[in-house]
Write an enzyme that holds these catalytic residues in place. Structure first.
Site, PDB file in Angstrom:
ATOM      1  N   HIS A  26       1.521   3.046  -0.140  1.00 17.93           N
ATOM      2  CA  HIS A  26       2.504   2.152   0.473  1.00 17.93           C
ATOM      3  C   HIS A  26       3.781   2.049  -0.338  1.00 17.93           C
ATOM      4  CE1 HIS A  26       1.618  -1.071  -2.391  1.00 17.93           C
ATOM      5  NE2 HIS A  26       0.334  -1.051  -2.039  1.00 17.93           N
ATOM      6  N   CYS A  45      -4.071   0.191  -4.779  1.00 10.47           N
ATOM      7  CA  CYS A  45      -3.377   1.152  -3.923  1.00 10.47           C
ATOM      8  C   CYS A  45      -2.502   2.092  -4.746  1.00 10.47           C
ATOM      9  CB  CYS A  45      -2.502   0.411  -2.909  1.00 10.47           C
ATOM     10  SG  CYS A  45      -3.451  -0.610  -1.758  1.00 10.47           S
TER      11      CYS A  45
END
Length: 166
Positions: free
Chosen positions: A123, A141
């Site tokens: 992301h 992440c």
């Protein structure tokens, strides 16, 4: 006369909206056949077979060393997964999701009486802040700059293999 004015206002609005910048890009280049991540080097590569199409500097989970094992451990998974979803309304600009946890991840966590966690994505930067000031700030992440995430979002298709190395 009112009808003509209304048509002009609508046409002007549509014309201006067409000029507005968008985070959704198109990509017409070679297929991204795999994503390769080297955690220790903080690098991610979009590959077309054995050719590097793009490379990115990345940030990882706030505990960057080791394979993600449990929910909340702050680690980024290691191993081979697939991109299985995308989020155009992400809290982190745009995002593409990995199919973590797999069967083995779930089984290991359960054997320890814990949960494996989930929602692991590649992301962009947080929408609520303009800039991230520290390295390895995610909850597990892989993060890149927003403009880079726009390219990744356009280039990477669901089903793409991602291999994350220590």
């Amino acid at each position: 006369m009112r009808f003509l004015s209304l048509i002009l206002v609508i046409a002007l609005g549509l014309g201006l909206s067409a000029c507005a910048p968008t985070k959704f890009k198109t990509y017409r280049g070679p297929e991204v056949t795999q994503i390769v991540v080297y955690k220790a080097d903080r690098k991610m590569y979009l590959m077309h077979h054995n050719k590097v199409l793009e490379s990115y500097n990345i940030d990882l989970g706030f505990t960057p060393v080791g394979h993600k094992q449990f929910e909340g451990d702050g680690k980024t998974p290691e191993g081979t997964y697939r991109i299985d979803r995308r989020n155009p309304n992400s809290e982190f600009h745009l995002s593409v999701g990995m199919n973590y946890p797999n069967v083995n991840d779930v089984a290991f966590a359960a054997s320890q009486g814990k949960r494996a966690g989930g929602d692991i994505f590649i992301h962009g930067e947080p929408n609520r802040f303009k800039k991230v000031s520290k390295r390895d700030w995610t909850a597990g992440c892989i993060a890149v700059k927003n403009r880079e995430m726009e390219d990744i979002y356009a280039m990477v298709r669901d089903g793409t293999v991602i291999t994350v190395y220590p």
